[in-house]
Design a protein around this motif. Sequence first.
Motif, PDB file in Angstrom:
ATOM      1  N   SER A  29       0.823  -1.205   0.000  1.00 23.22           N
ATOM      2  CA  SER A  29       0.000   0.000   0.000  1.00 23.22           C
ATOM      3  C   SER A  29       0.860   1.259   0.000  1.00 23.22           C
ATOM      4  N   TYR A  69      -4.136   2.848  -4.176  1.00 25.76           N
ATOM      5  CA  TYR A  69      -4.123   3.925  -5.164  1.00 25.76           C
ATOM      6  C   TYR A  69      -5.444   3.949  -5.938  1.00 25.76           C
ATOM      7  N   SER A  70      -5.924   2.779  -6.328  1.00 22.80           N
ATOM      8  CA  SER A  70      -7.212   2.708  -7.030  1.00 22.80           C
ATOM      9  C   SER A  70      -8.349   3.200  -6.149  1.00 22.80           C
ATOM     10  N   ALA A 117       2.672   6.563  -7.169  1.00 24.07           N
ATOM     11  CA  ALA A 117       1.647   6.462  -8.215  1.00 24.07           C
ATOM     12  C   ALA A 117       1.620   5.120  -8.933  1.00 24.07           C
ATOM     13  N   SER A 161       1.618   3.375  -3.342  1.00 27.19           N
ATOM     14  CA  SER A 161       0.704   4.380  -3.892  1.00 27.19           C
ATOM     15  C   SER A 161       1.334   5.772  -3.827  1.00 27.19           C
ATOM     16  N   GLN A 204      -0.376   1.757  -9.500  1.00 27.34           N
ATOM     17  CA  GLN A 204      -1.785   1.422  -9.328  1.00 27.34           C
ATOM     18  C   GLN A 204      -1.927   0.131  -8.545  1.00 27.34           C
ATOM     19  N   ASP A 205      -1.920   0.240  -7.249  1.00 32.99           N
ATOM     20  CA  ASP A 205      -2.216  -0.881  -6.389  1.00 32.99           C
ATOM     21  C   ASP A 205      -3.625  -0.678  -5.848  1.00 32.99           C
ATOM     22  N   GLN A 261      -8.069   5.396  -3.762  1.00 34.56           N
ATOM     23  CA  GLN A 261      -7.933   6.850  -3.683  1.00 34.56           C
ATOM     24  C   GLN A 261      -8.490   7.536  -4.930  1.00 34.56           C
TER      25      GLN A 261
END
Length: 162
Positions: A101, A113-114, A107, A104, A109-110, A116
Amino acid sequence: VQLLFWFNIGVLYPQILGVNTVNLLGPVAVAVIGLTLHEAAYAAEVVRGGILSVDRGQIEAAQSLGLGRWRRLTRIVLPQAMRAIVPPAGNMLIGTLKGTSIVSVIAVQDLLYSTQLVYHRTYEVIPLLLVATLWYVAVTSVLSVGQYYVERHYARGTAGAR
């Protein structure tokens, strides 16, 4: 800090030996390198400790049978060492999964991040963070069950067998 260092290495050194380093490492490569380097030393220590946990008499018995070094390692030492290696290695794998995590920040895309991205559009922060938490719980639970069966496999024939 490691992730930010690797991500910004091109800014610090824009050219090394004539190679343009500004776009050398993408966010995913940085995430893999950073997380791998973070866990590598701990993993090496876990394996070293597991190998040292094997009784010296086992190795001497294998030597007296005339087994070569490689065969002693693969047939005698590693199967016994796995009992000591699997629990902390499984816990490190789960910890690394939860540690993803952090990527993120650069930037990648984990899951976080998705999450958020969605809550910045919908303004439903708490419900989406709870959904992300449930996903992390689900994946770590699956890994924990897998770890249980691997531990049980390597504990066969010992007093600690479940």
